[in-house]
Scaffold this motif. Structure first.
Motif, PDB file in Angstrom:
ATOM      1  N   ASP A 447      27.418  21.200 -30.787  1.00  0.00           N
ATOM      2  CA  ASP A 447      27.824  20.714 -32.109  1.00  0.00           C
ATOM      3  C   ASP A 447      27.122  19.409 -32.467  1.00  0.00           C
ATOM      4  N   GLN A 451      24.854  19.123 -35.865  1.00  0.00           N
ATOM      5  CA  GLN A 451      25.172  18.190 -36.943  1.00  0.00           C
ATOM      6  C   GLN A 451      23.937  17.414 -37.394  1.00  0.00           C
ATOM      7  N   SER A 454      22.054  20.428 -39.609  1.00  0.00           N
ATOM      8  CA  SER A 454      22.887  21.496 -40.181  1.00  0.00           C
ATOM      9  C   SER A 454      22.368  22.023 -41.507  1.00  0.00           C
ATOM     10  N   ILE A 471      27.778  27.872 -32.468  1.00  0.00           N
ATOM     11  CA  ILE A 471      27.926  26.439 -32.231  1.00  0.00           C
ATOM     12  C   ILE A 471      28.979  26.216 -31.148  1.00  0.00           C
ATOM     13  N   ASP A 473      31.510  24.211 -29.962  1.00  0.00           N
ATOM     14  CA  ASP A 473      32.283  23.187 -30.658  1.00  0.00           C
ATOM     15  C   ASP A 473      33.298  22.549 -29.706  1.00  0.00           C
ATOM     16  N   TRP A 505      33.873  19.095 -37.591  1.00  0.00           N
ATOM     17  CA  TRP A 505      33.493  19.827 -38.806  1.00  0.00           C
ATOM     18  C   TRP A 505      34.150  21.202 -38.808  1.00  0.00           C
ATOM     19  N   TYR A 507      32.910  24.192 -39.380  1.00  0.00           N
ATOM     20  CA  TYR A 507      31.634  24.876 -39.511  1.00  0.00           C
ATOM     21  C   TYR A 507      31.779  26.224 -40.226  1.00  0.00           C
ATOM     22  N   ARG A 521      35.296  31.341 -36.870  1.00  0.00           N
ATOM     23  CA  ARG A 521      35.699  30.476 -35.755  1.00  0.00           C
ATOM     24  C   ARG A 521      36.356  31.334 -34.687  1.00  0.00           C
ATOM     25  N   ALA A 546      31.639  29.173 -35.062  1.00  0.00           N
ATOM     26  CA  ALA A 546      32.103  28.005 -34.318  1.00  0.00           C
ATOM     27  C   ALA A 546      32.864  28.499 -33.098  1.00  0.00           C
ATOM     28  N   GLN A 548      34.937  27.475 -30.334  1.00  0.00           N
ATOM     29  CA  GLN A 548      35.720  26.306 -29.962  1.00  0.00           C
ATOM     30  C   GLN A 548      36.076  26.352 -28.486  1.00  0.00           C
TER      31      GLN A 548
END
Length: 564
Positions: A447, A451, A454, A471, A473, A505, A507, A521, A546, A548
């Protein structure tokens, strides 16, 4: 037919296999960009910013062609300097084509101390900066002899595999170039002074060795020498590895392929195979800090040649080209014994390649809460399922280590930045790789790196590049936390460093900002696999996923390093 300076450079780029020039419009280069736009064979790729343009040209040049970039003088070129430094370090042929100040601009600045547009007022800044970041840099201020000088610079980029810089005064673009050869003919220089001591060292080591190996490097791609290298490893039945920079140079389904040696943190099967060898022949490899232990510990067991430099241990041999070396190696009789067990990873899944980590894998890596290893397990399973030719771009982050173990059966479909190690490079470099190969990009990035770049997602939308961006994250520059203070990962309750923390973010909402694409996500392996399948079924759109993960998650090799 009469050609202007701009038209001549356009012609030469085409003759060298470059049909896309990346950049951001600026008045200093507008006449050159116009020459690209009117040429039906060429395309000017309008980037969101100059750093993206530099990285994209770098990604394009890694595919066996010549990358090219053109942005505004000063404010543009200096913004993309890091992309050119990446090409210099990792030996990527690239042409920086810049429009510079006119004679009038320089005269008025010197006489009246009034700056021309984007001048620093302290000399020829662009030229001086790029002399340090390229193999050759010149300003061409007169038409006489310009064609020959431009040809020499472009040939340098190809022959020596690296970036060059051409600066043309902006009032000279439309001037006739004069007479020039209709074709760009040249013979690549080959050096053979060191061939005898190199071959002698190889033969002596192979005759005594019980576990010889080969490491194949990126120069084989740059100069189209992959077949010659394979001829050598196959004729001698030598197990081979690649570096992360050269991953997918050969299909990883090859029965002699034993893995990617990205560092001494690689899986034990790989590190043991390389570091315990009594003869390592490295062909076309660039070695960075992650290879320092291997290079120094092997000492004179390592024999290498790359970019016209041959070494035996720390001893530098007389000048020698990789092509010449391979010619000589392929004339050798059979030396290596046949009855050796080869630890090939051909046909193994991501999980199987990393099974040796055992308890070092985070709990439920592939079934529970998503972590680094679960991300790559899902990607590996996805690629095995869809059997489609994706181009994988792996950005510099903690994921660089497990990313080396993604099984890749296609060739020349992987990009990383493991020597220069610039976070953020992978996402915009994928733009250049896409235009050079037309393979759909699959990008894995931290991430923090994402950033920084992006806005490249806007380019994916604008240019209809169906990239899939995964990503990682975790809300931090985790690789910096690991390198600076690993106690955060080993001692519960230890706070992270303040300066590695990122603004979180959303994303998955980026498609709303950039007017297109898909945003998702995920938090589990199954979610990620489903998201990849969902994006794959929509090849007309880019997708950002994203993934996570907990901030304290580490890949297995990093856990091993910290003793977790």
């Amino acid at each position: 037919m009469s050609y202007t300076v701009a038209e001549f450079i356009t012609l030469r780029l085409k003759q060298l296999g470059c049909y896309h020039v990346f950049g951001v419009p600026g008045t200093s280069c507008s006449d050159f960009i116009d020459s690209l736009v009117v040429d039906p064979d060429m395309k000017f790729i309008n980037s969101v910013n100059e750093l993206e343009a530099g990285y994209a040209a770098d990604g394009y040049g890694r595919q066996g062609s010549l990358g090219a970039v053109s942005v505004a003088y000063g404010v543009g070129t200096l913004s993309m300097a890091n992309g050119v430094a990446s090409a210099l370090t990792e030996r990527v042929p690239l042409a920086v084509i810049n429009g510079g100040p006119t004679d009038k601009d320089l005269r008025l600045e010197a006489q009246y101390d009034v700056l021309f547009a984007h001048s620093t007022g302290f000399g020829k800044t662009d030229l001086n900066v790029f002399k340090e970041l390229t193999l050759a840099a010149e300003e061409i201020r007169v038409v006489e002899g310009a064609a020959d000088r431009i040809d020499h610079l472009l040939i340098t980029a190809i022959e020596q595999s690296g970036p060059i810089y051409i600066e043309i005064p902006q009032d000279m673009w439309k001037k006739p170039i004069g007479d020039f050869s209709p074709t760009l003919s040249y013979s690549a220089k080959r050096f053979d002074l060191g061939v005898k001591p190199f071959i002698t060292a190889v033969v002596n080591k192979l005759e005594q060795a019980t576990s010889p190996i080969v490491i194949l490097g990126a120069e084989l791609v740059r100069f189209g020498l992959i077949d010659e290298a394979l001829q050598f490893v196959e004729s001698q039945n030598l197990p081979f590895y690649t570096t992360l920079l050269s991953k997918s140079l050969v299909s990883e389904s090859h029965p002699l392929f034993c893995g990617v040696y990205d560092s001494d943190l690689a899986p034990s099967t790989v590190t043991r195979g390389v570091e315990s060898s009594d003869c390592v022949i490295a062909l076309g490899c660039l070695f960075g800090i992650d290879h320092r232990y291997m290079v120094t510990s092997l000492a004179d067991k390592l024999i290498r040649v790359a970019f016209n430099k041959a070494m035996h241990g720390s001893k530098v041999l007389p000048k020698l080209s990789l092509g010449t070396s391979l010619e000589a190696l392929n004339k050798l009789p059979k030396i290596v014994v046949e009855n050796r067990k080869i630890s090939s990873v051909a046909g193994l899944s991501y999980q199987e390649r990393r099974a040796k980590w055992g308890a070092k894998l985070a709990p439920d890596s592939y079934t529970g809460t998503l972590g680094h290893d679960g991300i790559f397990a899902a990607i590996g399973d996805f690629l095995d399922e869809v059997k489609s030719p994706y181009y994988i771009c792996l950005d510099t982050c903690l994921a660089s280590f497990p990313g080396a173990d993604i099984p890749v059966t296609d060739t020349q479909c992987f990009l990383a930045n493991p020597i220069w190690l610039s976070i953020g490079q992978g996402t915009p470099a994928a733009i250049g790789a896409y235009y050079a190969t037309q393979k759909r990009p699959l990008i894995v990035t931290g991430d923090g790196g994402f950033q920084m770049v992006s806005q490249a997602f806007s380019s994916f939308v604008q240019d209809n590049i169906p990239a899939i961006v995964v990503i990682i994250d975790n809300g931090s520059y985790a690789i910096e936390q690991f390198l600076i203070d690993g106690s955060f990962f080993t001692e519960p309750g230890t706070p992270p460093l303040d300066y590695v923390m990122l603004n979180g973010w959303k994303y998955e909402n980026m498609p709303h900002v950039y007017n297109g694409g898909i945003g998702l996500r995920v938090t589990t392996y199954q979610d990620l696999l489903g998201a990849l399948q969902y994006a794959h079924a929509r090849p007309d759109q880019p997708c950002v996923i994203a993934a996570q993960i907990p901030m304290t998650d580490l890949p297995a090799e990093n856990r091993e390093f910290l003793g977790i």
